[in-house]
Design a protein around this motif. Structure first.
Motif, PDB file in Angstrom:
ATOM      1  N   THR A  31     -42.736 -71.125 -33.784  1.00  0.00           N
ATOM      2  CA  THR A  31     -41.299 -71.424 -33.731  1.00  0.00           C
ATOM      3  C   THR A  31     -40.959 -72.410 -32.632  1.00  0.00           C
ATOM      4  O   THR A  31     -40.185 -73.346 -32.819  1.00  0.00           O
ATOM      5  CB  THR A  31     -40.496 -70.118 -33.510  1.00  0.00           C
ATOM      6  OG1 THR A  31     -40.899 -69.152 -34.479  1.00  0.00           O
ATOM      7  CG2 THR A  31     -39.006 -70.374 -33.638  1.00  0.00           C
ATOM      8  N   GLN A  32     -41.555 -72.199 -31.443  1.00  0.00           N
ATOM      9  CA  GLN A  32     -41.359 -73.094 -30.311  1.00  0.00           C
ATOM     10  C   GLN A  32     -42.724 -73.513 -29.779  1.00  0.00           C
ATOM     11  O   GLN A  32     -43.720 -72.830 -30.022  1.00  0.00           O
ATOM     12  CB  GLN A  32     -40.568 -72.401 -29.184  1.00  0.00           C
ATOM     13  CG  GLN A  32     -39.258 -71.767 -29.611  1.00  0.00           C
ATOM     14  CD  GLN A  32     -38.183 -72.801 -29.919  1.00  0.00           C
ATOM     15  OE1 GLN A  32     -38.350 -73.983 -29.612  1.00  0.00           O
ATOM     16  NE2 GLN A  32     -37.084 -72.373 -30.524  1.00  0.00           N
ATOM     17  N   THR A  33     -42.759 -74.619 -29.041  1.00  0.00           N
ATOM     18  CA  THR A  33     -44.026 -75.029 -28.433  1.00  0.00           C
ATOM     19  C   THR A  33     -43.798 -75.358 -26.954  1.00  0.00           C
ATOM     20  O   THR A  33     -42.666 -75.611 -26.527  1.00  0.00           O
ATOM     21  CB  THR A  33     -44.648 -76.276 -29.121  1.00  0.00           C
ATOM     22  OG1 THR A  33     -44.075 -77.459 -28.561  1.00  0.00           O
ATOM     23  CG2 THR A  33     -44.437 -76.251 -30.620  1.00  0.00           C
ATOM     24  N   VAL A  34     -44.886 -75.377 -26.195  1.00  0.00           N
ATOM     25  CA  VAL A  34     -44.798 -75.698 -24.765  1.00  0.00           C
ATOM     26  C   VAL A  34     -44.392 -77.157 -24.550  1.00  0.00           C
ATOM     27  O   VAL A  34     -44.081 -77.542 -23.427  1.00  0.00           O
ATOM     28  CB  VAL A  34     -46.133 -75.433 -24.035  1.00  0.00           C
ATOM     29  CG1 VAL A  34     -46.390 -73.952 -23.911  1.00  0.00           C
ATOM     30  CG2 VAL A  34     -47.281 -76.136 -24.737  1.00  0.00           C
ATOM     31  N   PHE A  35     -44.389 -77.948 -25.609  1.00  0.00           N
ATOM     32  CA  PHE A  35     -44.010 -79.347 -25.482  1.00  0.00           C
ATOM     33  C   PHE A  35     -42.529 -79.564 -25.806  1.00  0.00           C
ATOM     34  O   PHE A  35     -42.031 -80.686 -25.726  1.00  0.00           O
ATOM     35  CB  PHE A  35     -44.880 -80.214 -26.390  1.00  0.00           C
ATOM     36  CG  PHE A  35     -46.334 -80.165 -26.015  1.00  0.00           C
ATOM     37  CD1 PHE A  35     -46.804 -80.882 -24.923  1.00  0.00           C
ATOM     38  CD2 PHE A  35     -47.227 -79.374 -26.720  1.00  0.00           C
ATOM     39  CE1 PHE A  35     -48.136 -80.827 -24.552  1.00  0.00           C
ATOM     40  CE2 PHE A  35     -48.560 -79.309 -26.355  1.00  0.00           C
ATOM     41  CZ  PHE A  35     -49.017 -80.029 -25.258  1.00  0.00           C
ATOM     42  N   GLU A  47     -40.633 -87.969 -21.691  1.00  0.00           N
ATOM     43  CA  GLU A  47     -40.127 -86.677 -22.186  1.00  0.00           C
ATOM     44  C   GLU A  47     -40.927 -86.153 -23.372  1.00  0.00           C
ATOM     45  O   GLU A  47     -40.400 -85.482 -24.252  1.00  0.00           O
ATOM     46  CB  GLU A  47     -38.632 -86.778 -22.539  1.00  0.00           C
ATOM     47  CG  GLU A  47     -37.753 -87.127 -21.345  1.00  0.00           C
ATOM     48  CD  GLU A  47     -36.267 -87.102 -21.665  1.00  0.00           C
ATOM     49  OE1 GLU A  47     -35.915 -87.016 -22.855  1.00  0.00           O
ATOM     50  OE2 GLU A  47     -35.468 -87.165 -20.729  1.00  0.00           O
ATOM     51  N   GLU A  48     -42.229 -86.481 -23.389  1.00  0.00           N
ATOM     52  CA  GLU A  48     -43.123 -85.921 -24.406  1.00  0.00           C
ATOM     53  C   GLU A  48     -43.681 -84.576 -23.957  1.00  0.00           C
ATOM     54  O   GLU A  48     -44.136 -83.779 -24.783  1.00  0.00           O
ATOM     55  CB  GLU A  48     -44.279 -86.895 -24.683  1.00  0.00           C
ATOM     56  CG  GLU A  48     -43.830 -88.225 -25.274  1.00  0.00           C
ATOM     57  CD  GLU A  48     -44.978 -89.220 -25.373  1.00  0.00           C
ATOM     58  OE1 GLU A  48     -46.141 -88.819 -25.115  1.00  0.00           O
ATOM     59  OE2 GLU A  48     -44.725 -90.388 -25.701  1.00  0.00           O
ATOM     60  N   ILE A  49     -43.691 -84.359 -22.646  1.00  0.00           N
ATOM     61  CA  ILE A  49     -44.138 -83.100 -22.062  1.00  0.00           C
ATOM     62  C   ILE A  49     -43.065 -82.641 -21.078  1.00  0.00           C
ATOM     63  O   ILE A  49     -42.608 -83.453 -20.255  1.00  0.00           O
ATOM     64  CB  ILE A  49     -45.479 -83.257 -21.310  1.00  0.00           C
ATOM     65  CG1 ILE A  49     -46.614 -83.620 -22.271  1.00  0.00           C
ATOM     66  CG2 ILE A  49     -45.845 -81.975 -20.567  1.00  0.00           C
ATOM     67  CD1 ILE A  49     -47.969 -83.789 -21.584  1.00  0.00           C
ATOM     68  N   PRO A  50     -42.645 -81.371 -21.135  1.00  0.00           N
ATOM     69  CA  PRO A  50     -41.682 -80.882 -20.144  1.00  0.00           C
ATOM     70  C   PRO A  50     -42.226 -81.038 -18.725  1.00  0.00           C
ATOM     71  O   PRO A  50     -43.431 -80.903 -18.498  1.00  0.00           O
ATOM     72  CB  PRO A  50     -41.509 -79.403 -20.510  1.00  0.00           C
ATOM     73  CG  PRO A  50     -41.889 -79.326 -21.947  1.00  0.00           C
ATOM     74  CD  PRO A  50     -42.957 -80.362 -22.147  1.00  0.00           C
TER      75      PRO A  50
END
Length: 312
Positions: free
Chosen positions: A214-218, A272-275
């Motif tokens: 559902t969600q990802t770390v990215f 903003e590809e990785i938090p």
């Protein structure tokens, strides 16, 4: 309880009953003695008895008759067989030994059908049959991983091509969890010779896997909003799985690779590809790897991977 397997060998060598008693003591001592240590020791026993048929048969008989499950017997058997170097023996020799083992009376309460299946799996692992182990319906995930580690050691995964073949078999195995695949990949990284390109390809595969959640770390934390405990745990698992790939690849990292990887993560954070917080965690981990990293300039395949990816 500490059972000294190495020093006990000369005292029990050639005596099936004493070997059985030693393995029974070993089973009761677990987890005081790690299964990895046990496998290494049994492999050594197999090497020492590889040329002496009476001692070899006594060793194998002791394993067959030990008070253990058929699945664990397969792991013990594969360890000894890899020490014997079964994969290099003629097919007729292997089959004759298999029939010889089937004729040995097993311990009580052992299902003969399951025993035969597990015995074959032990032989398959020692002979490098990855698919048989990966697809086995009778082994648990830990038992499969134990057999795979024996297989990777005995198969000598010493070049990028062999590493690629083993990685492909793991990734293409149906009905296996992401966590299991990552543990198997970690073993391949540990015992094999993965290239930087292969490492980056596995990272790309894992990112695709995350997209099924559902969600990802990215995902930008601001876009996630309020989520429940289950989603929080899933994100924590993703973070750990991604970091574990870096940790497992650490022995193959060069100083150049680490510096280029840090630079790339900084660019991805800026885009903003990785938090930002996850990027900071990855960079911190990589900087921890810098001091023991080998100095090497042979990193062309890594730069080639980046160019290919950026061109897409």
């Amino acid at each position: 309880m500490h059972f000294k397997l190495e020093s006990a060998f000369d005292q029990i060598r050639g005596n099936a009953q004493k070997i059985r008693q030693a393995l029974n003591a070993l089973n009761s001592a677990t987890p005081t003695i790690s299964i990895r240590h046990t496998i290494a020791t049994l492999r050594m026993w197999g090497e020492r008895d590889s040329r002496h048929e009476p001692e070899r048969l006594a060793l194998l008989t002791g394993i067959v008759q030990a008070n253990t499950s058929s699945q664990k017997m397969a792991v013990f058997m594969a360890a000894v067989m890899s020490g014997i170097n079964l994969r290099q023996r003629p097919q007729e020799w292997r089959e004759a030994l298999h029939e010889q083992l089937l004729a040995i009376p097993t311990a009580e309460r052992i299902d003969p059908t399951l025993y035969r299946q597990c015995l074959r799996l032990g032989f398959d692992a020692a002979c490098g049959n990855t698919s048989a182990v990966l697809k086995s319906p009778v082994l648990t995930a830990p038992e499969k991983l134990q057999l795979l580690e024996i297989l990777y050691i005995s198969s000598a995964v010493t070049n990028a091509q062999a590493t690629h073949e083993h990685l492909s078999k793991v990734l293409l195995t149906p009905k296996t969890t992401r966590d299991f695949k990552l543990q198997a990949i970690g073993l391949i990284f540990h015992h094999g010779k993965p290239s930087y390109f292969q490492f980056k390809a596995i990272l790309t595969w894992l990112k695709r896997e995350f997209k099924t959640d559902t969600q990802t770390v990215f995902t930008n934390p601001a876009a996630i909003g309020d989520i429940g405990d289950e989603a929080i745990y899933a994100l924590a698992d993703q973070r750990q799985q991604y970091l574990a790939l870096y940790q497992n690849f650490r022995p193959h990292m060069t100083r150049d690779f680490i510096q280029l990887e840090i630079a790339q993560i900084n660019r991805q954070v800026a885009a903003e590809e990785i938090p930002e917080d996850f990027g900071a965690t990855l960079i911190f981990q990589l900087r921890q790897f810098l001091s023991p990293a080998v100095i090497d300039t042979g990193i062309k395949d890594y730069r080639q991977f980046d160019r290919k990816r950026d061109s897409k």
